[in-house]
Scaffold this active site. Structure first.
Site, PDB file in Angstrom:
ATOM      1  N   ASP A 152     -36.709  11.298  76.311  1.00  0.00           N
ATOM      2  CA  ASP A 152     -38.489  11.629  76.777  1.00  0.00           C
ATOM      3  C   ASP A 152     -39.375  10.385  75.656  1.00  0.00           C
ATOM      4  O   ASP A 152     -40.505   9.950  76.147  1.00  0.00           O
ATOM      5  CB  ASP A 152     -39.263  12.765  77.089  1.00  0.00           C
ATOM      6  CG  ASP A 152     -39.036  13.195  78.414  1.00  0.00           C
ATOM      7  OD1 ASP A 152     -38.597  12.001  79.055  1.00  0.00           O
ATOM      8  OD2 ASP A 152     -39.485  13.909  78.901  1.00  0.00           O
ATOM      9  N   ASP A 455     -39.470  27.417  81.012  1.00  0.00           N
ATOM     10  CA  ASP A 455     -38.534  27.528  81.003  1.00  0.00           C
ATOM     11  C   ASP A 455     -38.963  28.991  81.558  1.00  0.00           C
ATOM     12  O   ASP A 455     -38.654  29.668  82.281  1.00  0.00           O
ATOM     13  CB  ASP A 455     -38.088  27.772  79.448  1.00  0.00           C
ATOM     14  CG  ASP A 455     -39.539  28.345  77.912  1.00  0.00           C
ATOM     15  OD1 ASP A 455     -39.913  28.358  78.757  1.00  0.00           O
ATOM     16  OD2 ASP A 455     -38.896  28.235  77.068  1.00  0.00           O
TER      17      ASP A 455
HETATM   18  O1  LIG Z   1     -42.467  16.000  77.235  1.00  0.00           O
HETATM   19  C1  LIG Z   1     -41.054  16.719  76.792  1.00  0.00           C
HETATM   20  C2  LIG Z   1     -41.595  17.608  75.841  1.00  0.00           C
HETATM   21  C3  LIG Z   1     -40.340  17.869  75.248  1.00  0.00           C
HETATM   22  N1  LIG Z   1     -39.304  18.087  75.294  1.00  0.00           N
HETATM   23  C4  LIG Z   1     -38.358  18.608  74.855  1.00  0.00           C
HETATM   24  O2  LIG Z   1     -38.231  19.919  75.272  1.00  0.00           O
HETATM   25  C5  LIG Z   1     -37.484  20.151  73.579  1.00  0.00           C
HETATM   26  C6  LIG Z   1     -38.606  22.020  73.878  1.00  0.00           C
HETATM   27  O3  LIG Z   1     -39.005  21.427  72.567  1.00  0.00           O
HETATM   28  P1  LIG Z   1     -39.610  21.719  71.186  1.00  0.00           P
HETATM   29  O4  LIG Z   1     -41.113  20.641  70.453  1.00  0.00           O
HETATM   30  O5  LIG Z   1     -38.758  22.054  70.391  1.00  0.00           O
HETATM   31  O6  LIG Z   1     -40.349  22.869  71.487  1.00  0.00           O
HETATM   32  P2  LIG Z   1     -40.418  24.307  71.206  1.00  0.00           P
HETATM   33  O7  LIG Z   1     -41.212  25.239  71.424  1.00  0.00           O
HETATM   34  O8  LIG Z   1     -39.701  25.030  70.390  1.00  0.00           O
HETATM   35  O9  LIG Z   1     -39.411  25.299  72.265  1.00  0.00           O
HETATM   36  C7  LIG Z   1     -39.679  26.126  73.677  1.00  0.00           C
HETATM   37  O10 LIG Z   1     -39.877  26.600  73.995  1.00  0.00           O
HETATM   38  C8  LIG Z   1     -39.947  25.374  75.108  1.00  0.00           C
HETATM   39  C9  LIG Z   1     -41.141  25.806  76.350  1.00  0.00           C
HETATM   40  O11 LIG Z   1     -42.680  25.695  75.591  1.00  0.00           O
HETATM   41  C10 LIG Z   1     -39.297  25.312  75.620  1.00  0.00           C
HETATM   42  O12 LIG Z   1     -38.506  23.909  76.772  1.00  0.00           O
HETATM   43  C11 LIG Z   1     -37.561  25.200  74.901  1.00  0.00           C
HETATM   44  O13 LIG Z   1     -36.641  25.020  75.329  1.00  0.00           O
HETATM   45  C12 LIG Z   1     -37.666  26.354  73.851  1.00  0.00           C
HETATM   46  O14 LIG Z   1     -37.215  25.906  72.800  1.00  0.00           O
HETATM   47  C13 LIG Z   1     -37.436  19.882  72.507  1.00  0.00           C
HETATM   48  O15 LIG Z   1     -35.719  19.709  72.869  1.00  0.00           O
HETATM   49  C14 LIG Z   1     -37.950  18.188  73.301  1.00  0.00           C
HETATM   50  O16 LIG Z   1     -37.375  16.883  73.068  1.00  0.00           O
HETATM   51  C15 LIG Z   1     -38.737  17.175  76.368  1.00  0.00           C
HETATM   52  O17 LIG Z   1     -37.935  16.390  76.607  1.00  0.00           O
HETATM   53  N2  LIG Z   1     -40.165  16.138  76.918  1.00  0.00           N
END
Ligand SMILES: O=c1ccn([C@@H]2O[C@H](COP(=O)(O)OP(=O)(O)O[C@H]3O[C@H](CO)[C@@H](O)[C@H](O)[C@H]3O)[C@@H](O)[C@H]2O)c(=O)[nH]1
Ligand SMILES: [Mn+2]
Length: 742
Positions: A152, A455
């Site tokens: 993205d 999720d």
């Molecule tokens: O516009 C976006 C925003 C995020 N991501 C991906 O989403 C994932 C999770 O993002 P991260 O910043 O690591 O968020 P976390 O809060 O750590 O993630 C938790 O919370 C998210 C929901 O808020 C879930 O999507 C994740 O799977 C879960 O691990 C990463 O691989 C990002 O690259 C995208 O692909 N597109």
């Protein structure tokens, strides 16, 4: 037909060797009795408050009892919503060694793996590459695995990293296979001891060269001419024209490895590897990660359309190469319910410090509560480490919602090369940004839109459609990811989750109503616990300030020690804390870690939950528009050193720290003033509860005092934050003084 919750050992004779079993936790009986007793306690407390409320004679006593009543009603509600987690917690076991009795390797279903990344500077491409390499090296027929990377960030740096990874994979995959390497993530493997492994040195050198190349390209911020070796590569990078930005660009799809065509250095087939950056336009919403996942679903459908799909965050590398076989224990069990839609592995993390000071393990969420929801067959989807049946994204178990074009149907068979013109043309078409307009994507199909926690929301909606799920817990973590090691990142992450969860809680799909109606009250309550997670902020903030401000003004708010109602307070406090602690200890967490977890609960309560709650309300009125702010996975050496020593990180200007420092100040002062009062007037009886609360919060605030006064390192609280907090504390004190005089 057998349900996933039934043990396979009860099946007809002669019993085949079990693929999976489950055991209901022994504490269930005790949990239920305790729930009954505790409910009586809560009712008694609410009765006590109501009496006080009715008998309040002054505006002051009226507002104080009202605040306590409101806070305790919220606490009671949150406690009540934890019941589903405690009614039937279970633990499952799988036996991949018995798989051969039901399925041959050649019959294994194909697997499409989705890896999401969004920003090459917050999510270093080498990290994403490691995740992809680790899953490409699964103990699974490679020709059945396809890895799709969604970028993205629309970054040529990430594409470059993957071109290098594709070349390195040709060496890494046979190396893992021949040496039976357990650690399939190259970075983790080369950090561990590789003594005595054939060719480890040669591989390490190759890895280091790739790493250096990728990191230098990332440092420079562009892919230079000298890095491009083939015409094909040049053609790919030519897509990054002058007008190409991460928010506005055409779709980029690049097949980096094609199974059947590309062989590794030992002559074996390789998995497919596809880089994808969906089209973006500033004028159209892209729905963050849910949008990315839906494009992945469609693009993969046009290319491989595997019946099983695995979603992974870019930092969640594979730690147990048997993971897909464990999943097959459920998905290929001929007796399993056809309603079983997904198998979720708990999120686990690496690099957490000794006592997990930020409670980043989230044991309650990922293990304790999940085991409870698993007992009800509705464990939630947590965004990563989850294997889905592709069919689940197209309507409930009994009602197929057909996609707009037949090629996206879950049972459509692709029989063309993924590099063929026809396949690529269709893949580009379904990756365009207006493809979804006037379709059911995001509402009835695919991952669901409308919440920042796509999720939780998607899992919940799928459950409401009638799908069931399984939590697959193994001793060796299936995947390991990065947890934020800096307090500001962590609090911002919780804030984003709080907003996303409230978006579900206050939608027409509220779990209390819609969830209860579709799948029964227990599931509804369990999902409601998280939807309304951030209303913890109401009681936490109230109890962090109100009794203390009252104490400072000489007003007593709670029963005296000699009053029988006092014992009710003791019971409720010790009961809730004791049960929580016990649950942690029973899943093998140390008491010290549990203590840090409850500290973080309070910290989140006055910062993330509160700010998330306020932000959500502002969003409702259209005043603010919070997006998906990606958590940084970059590690600063100094910060990481402090983290490993167990020192809190406050060194950035963050509004989230202001209420923390204010809480620390108010509680310190009220405790001291209360103590002086006790010494001078010996009125301990009346103010005991308030004094205890101040002292308890104070003990929890110890790292904040240290950061404000004692520390000199870069992670200390900024003087500006401290000054603002002192001002805020003074304002609170003066307004309370005025209010208490009315
Ligand atoms: O516009 C976006 C925003 C995020 N991501 C991906 O989403 C994932 C999770 O993002 P991260 O910043 O690591 O968020 P976390 O809060 O750590 O993630 C938790 O919370 C998210 C929901 O808020 C879930 O999507 C994740 O799977 C879960 O691990 C990463 O691989 C990002 O690259 C995208 O692909 N597109
Ligand atoms: Mn993450």
């Amino acid at each position: 037909m057998r349900c996933p919750s039934e043990s396979t050992t009860t099946h007809s004779s002669p019993p085949p060797p079990p693929l999976h079993t489950l055991e209901v936790m022994r504490r269930v009986g005790l949990n239920r009795v305790f729930a009954l007793v505790y409910t009586c306690g809560i009712l008694a407390l609410l009765y006590h408050h109501s009496l006080a409320f009715l008998h309040s004679t002054t505006v002051l006593s009226f507002s104080l009892t009202l605040s306590l009543l409101l806070s305790d009603v919220v606490l009671a509600f949150m406690w009540f919503t934890t019941l589903p987690f405690r009614m039937r917690p279970i633990r499952r076991r799988v036996f991949p060694e018995n798989l051969t009795s039901v399925i041959k390797e050649s019959q294994y279903p194909a697997l499409d793996v989705f890896i999401c990344t969004a920003d090459p500077y917050k999510e270093p491409p080498m990290r994403v590459v490691n995740t992809a390499l680790s899953v490409m090296a699964y103990d699974y027929p490679p020709e059945k695995v396809s890895v799709y990377v969604s970028d993205d960030g629309g970054s040529e740096l990430t594409l470059f990293a993957f071109m290098e990874a594709a070349k390195f994979a040709a060496h890494w995959l046979p190396f893992c296979r021949m040496n039976r390497i357990e650690e399939r993530c190259p970075d983790a493997y080369f950090r561990s001891n590789q003594a005595g492994v054939f060719e480890a040195e040669r591989l390490k050198t190759k890895y280091e060269i790739m790493k250096e190349k990728v990191e230098s390209v990332v440092d420079r911020g562009r892919v230079g001419e000298e890095c491009i070796t083939t015409e094909q590569e040049r053609e790919a990078f030519n897509k990054w024209t002058a007008g190409f930005t991460c928010q506005d660009h055409p779709p980029v799809i690049q097949v980096l490895l094609e199974s059947g065509n590309d062989k590794d250095e030992a002559g074996h087939e390789m998995p497919n590897l596809v880089y994808l950056s969906r089209q973006k336009s500033k004028t159209l919403p892209h729905n963050f990660k849910a949008g990315a996942l839906n494009v992945l679903l469609r693009v993969s459908a046009t290319m491989t359309n595997a019946p099983v799909v695995l979603t992974l965050d870019c930092d969640m590398y594979l730690n147990d190469s048997q993971t897909p076989l464990r999943v097959l224990c459920y998905l290929s069990d001929p007796f399993i319910t056809p309603k079983l839609g997904y198998v979720q592995f708990p999120q686990r993390f690496h690099g957490i410090n000794k006592n997990d000071i930020y409670a980043s393990e989230l044991k309650r969420l990922f293990q304790i509560h999940s085991m409870g929801m698993d007992g009800l067959e509705c464990t939630s989807y947590v965004g990563t480490g989850c294997f889905f049946r592709r069919r689940i994204f197209f309507g409930g178990p009994a009602t197929l919602v057909s996609p707009e074009i037949p090629e996206l149907n879950p049972d459509y068979v692709v029989n063309k090369s993924i590099k063929s013109h026809a396949v690529l043309a269709l893949a580009h078409q379904v990756a365009s940004c207006n493809y979804e307009s006037h379709t059911k994507w995001g509402s009835k199909m695919g991952f669901r839109y409308g919440s920042l926690v796509e999720d939780y929301y998607t899992g919940y909606r799928l459950q409401c459609e009638g799908w069931k799920s399984v939590l697959c817990h193994s001793d060796r973590a299936a995947f390991l990811g990065d947890a934020p090691i800096n307090l500001d990142d962590l609090l911002n992450q919780t804030k984003r989750w709080s907003i996303g969860l409230l978006e579900v809680g206050f939608s027409k799909y509220c779990p209390l109503t819609f969830g209860t109606w579709s799948r029964g009250p227990l599931m509804g309550l369990g999902y409601a616990h998280y939807a309304f997670w951030s209303i913890w902020s109401i009681p936490i903030t109230t109890y962090a300030f109100l009794p203390q401000l009252a104490l400072l003004n000489g007003v007593s708010m709670f029963p005296k020690v000699s009053n029988p109602w006092f014992y009710l307070y003791v019971f409720l406090f010790v009961g809730a804390y004791g049960q929580d602690c016990l649950e942690f200890v029973l899943v093998g967490v140390t008491v010290q870690r549990w203590w840090n977890d409850q500290r973080m609960w309070m910290i989140r309560g006055v910062s993330s939950y509160l700010f998330g709650f306020i932000d959500f309300i502002l969003k409702l009125f259209g005043i603010s528009a919070s997006g998906f702010n990606v958590t940084s996975k970059v590690v600063d050496d100094e910060q990481s050193k402090r983290y490993n020593q167990g020192i809190f990180e406050f060194g950035v200007p963050s509004p989230l720290f202001v209420p923390l420092a204010t809480t620390a100040l108010i509680n310190l002062v009220s405790f001291l003033v209360g103590l002086i009062g006790v010494i001078r007037f010996r009125n301990m009886e009346e103010i005991f509860v308030q004094l205890f609360l101040s002292g308890f919060v104070m003990v929890n605030c110890w790292p904040i005092y240290e950061a404000m006064v004692l520390r000199t390192d870069k992670g200390r609280m900024l003087t500006k934050t401290t000054k603002i907090s002192i001002l805020l504390a003074l304002t609170l004190y003066l307004s309370a003084a005025l209010a208490f005089k009315i």
